[in-house]
Design a protein around this motif. Structure first.
Motif, PDB file in Angstrom:
ATOM      1  N   UNK A   1       0.668  -1.351  -0.150  1.00  0.00           N
ATOM      2  CA  UNK A   1       0.023   0.109  -0.052  1.00  0.00           C
ATOM      3  C   UNK A   1       0.721   1.155  -0.047  1.00  0.00           C
ATOM      4  N   UNK A   2       1.610   1.565   1.025  1.00  0.00           N
ATOM      5  CA  UNK A   2       2.542   2.809   1.028  1.00  0.00           C
ATOM      6  C   UNK A   2       3.337   2.911  -0.099  1.00  0.00           C
ATOM      7  N   UNK A   3       4.030   1.737  -0.636  1.00  0.00           N
ATOM      8  CA  UNK A   3       4.885   2.065  -2.167  1.00  0.00           C
ATOM      9  C   UNK A   3       3.837   2.421  -3.256  1.00  0.00           C
ATOM     10  N   UNK A   4       2.700   2.028  -3.267  1.00  0.00           N
ATOM     11  CA  UNK A   4       1.959   2.279  -4.135  1.00  0.00           C
ATOM     12  C   UNK A   4       1.498   3.721  -4.233  1.00  0.00           C
ATOM     13  N   UNK A   5       1.323   4.395  -3.214  1.00  0.00           N
ATOM     14  CA  UNK A   5       1.047   5.922  -3.198  1.00  0.00           C
ATOM     15  C   UNK A   5       2.334   6.648  -3.232  1.00  0.00           C
ATOM     16  N   UNK A   6       3.296   6.231  -2.967  1.00  0.00           N
ATOM     17  CA  UNK A   6       4.647   6.862  -3.076  1.00  0.00           C
ATOM     18  C   UNK A   6       5.369   6.743  -4.138  1.00  0.00           C
ATOM     19  N   UNK A   7       5.071   5.647  -5.101  1.00  0.00           N
ATOM     20  CA  UNK A   7       6.095   5.463  -5.999  1.00  0.00           C
ATOM     21  C   UNK A   7       6.200   6.638  -6.935  1.00  0.00           C
ATOM     22  N   UNK A   8       7.682   6.704  -7.518  1.00  0.00           N
ATOM     23  CA  UNK A   8       8.092   7.836  -8.334  1.00  0.00           C
ATOM     24  C   UNK A   8       8.076   9.234  -7.724  1.00  0.00           C
ATOM     25  N   UNK A   9       8.388   9.036  -6.460  1.00  0.00           N
ATOM     26  CA  UNK A   9       8.366  10.498  -5.893  1.00  0.00           C
ATOM     27  C   UNK A   9       9.804  10.496  -5.166  1.00  0.00           C
ATOM     28  N   UNK A  10      10.319  11.665  -4.921  1.00  0.00           N
ATOM     29  CA  UNK A  10      11.635  11.688  -4.181  1.00  0.00           C
ATOM     30  C   UNK A  10      11.127  12.157  -2.575  1.00  0.00           C
TER      31      UNK A  10
END
Length: 367
Positions: free
Chosen positions: A100-109
């Motif tokens: 879950x957290x990786x899905x909402x945070x992917x491609x971000x610094x």
């Protein structure tokens, strides 16, 4: 003890301390500065926003210099979430997603306003940013704000777990195929849950059918969510019938969304990559769907259950009406197989991670 084991041990101990505080009615927290922001995280079905906040709190506990607003991946979020954090959530029966957290945070610094603007729903993402800023602006040595946010978050997660548990249903075993078909029809039409409901139903039907008939065929895919792509899961379809040694007999795609040329191309790509990686030549896919989901260019069938077929390069797609297929499969099952299917379906819906809409409909269908 290695560095990773030591880190995981620290995280587990920290989460246990937070859990004890969250469940202690005498442990008071003043939430006035952030309550509305925290409440907002629980107004969406995108659970990743609250999970990423827990990851941030853990990251700040591990490293005083960690700043999620500018360097989220400095805390190695995938490793700490999919390791000790998820183990903790499972042990405490707290609703969560696989990544879950990786899905909402992917491609971000970092978790900043630019990130929030690109997420959906963006207003919830903005609350995550506000809560991260609140924690990062803590000047106390004891990281008081981090503890407050993490404890408040866990209290809400625990309350959510208790609320979901209250929606569980006690069922009486039933082998009536008409009754079971009605349940499946209602679930698929009223609570498809992004495709998870029909995929689970199809997988459990096939699994129970083969177990009751003692065919020796293994059904795979029942543990996956519909959002897991075939490429990610390294399998050619949503659900497969296989031999005990892993040889695939039949490949199924289960959907209540349009299965047009774009979806066929994606499927073809997945099967081709699977064939190449496994030196196999699978070239037939059974698509279980609604009539309206079939591609317009399909070669139509004069039958009712079998809707038609569509050839894409060297792979043939055979389309079957999902409702007819479910009814037919239930009729061909043994009574014990139907009871097992009913039990599996109830267990899935009772699972803490199954969507609330599915739980509430299931409860209503059994009133």
């Amino acid at each position: 003890m290695g560095a990773v084991d030591e880190r995981n041990s620290r995280i587990s101990a920290y989460l246990e301390r937070l859990y004890n505080q969250a469940t202690d009615e005498n442990f008071q927290i003043d939430e006035s500065e952030y309550k509305s922001d925290m409440d907002k995280l629980f107004t969406t079905t995108a659970w990743g926003f609250r999970e990423i906040l827990l990851v941030v709190a853990v990251g700040m506990e591990l490293d005083n210099a960690f700043k999620a607003s500018t360097g989220l991946y400095d805390c190695n979020p995938r490793a700490i979430y999919e390791g000790p954090i998820k183990e903790f959530l499972i042990a405490k029966e707290i609703p969560h997603r696989k990544s879950g957290p990786l899905n909402v945070a992917k491609a971000t610094v970092g978790l900043d306003h630019t990130w929030a603007a690109q997420r959906r729903p963006s207003d919830v993402a903005e609350k995550v940013v506000a809560l991260v800023e609140y924690m990062e602006n803590d000047t106390s040595r004891q990281k008081t704000r981090v503890t407050k946010i993490a404890t408040s978050l866990l209290r809400r997660l625990i309350a959510e777990s208790n609320r979901m548990e209250a929606l569980s249903v006690e069922i009486e075993p039933s082998a009536d195929p008409d009754f079971l078909y009605k349940l499946c029809y209602e679930l698929i039409t009223k609570a498809p849950d992004s495709g998870n409901t029909p995929q689970k139903i199809a997988a459990y039907l096939l699994k129970s059918y083969h177990l009751a008939m003692d065919t020796g065929i293994i059904v795979t895919g029942e543990e996956d969510r519909a959002s897991v792509t075939s490429t990610t899961s390294k399998k050619p379809g949503d659900v497969n019938e296989e031999s005990p040694n892993g040889e695939i007999y039949k490949i199924y795609e289960i959907t209540v969304k349009p299965f047009g040329i774009a979806r066929i191309r994606d499927s073809y790509d997945c099967v081709s990559k699977y064939n190449e990686a496994n030196d196999s030549t699978y070239n037939e896919i059974i698509v279980i769907c609604r009539k309206e989901d079939c591609p317009e260019e399909m070669e139509h069938s004069p039958l009712h259950s079998y809707l038609g077929r569509f050839a894409y390069q060297d792979i043939m797609y055979y389309f079957w009406d999902i409702y007819e297929w479910i009814s037919d499969t239930l009729q061909r099952m043994t009574p014990s197989g139907r009871i097992e299917f009913y039990s599996d379906l109830n267990k899935y819906i009772a699972d803490i991670n199954t969507a609330e809409t599915v739980k509430r409909l299931w409860q209503k269908l059994h009133e």
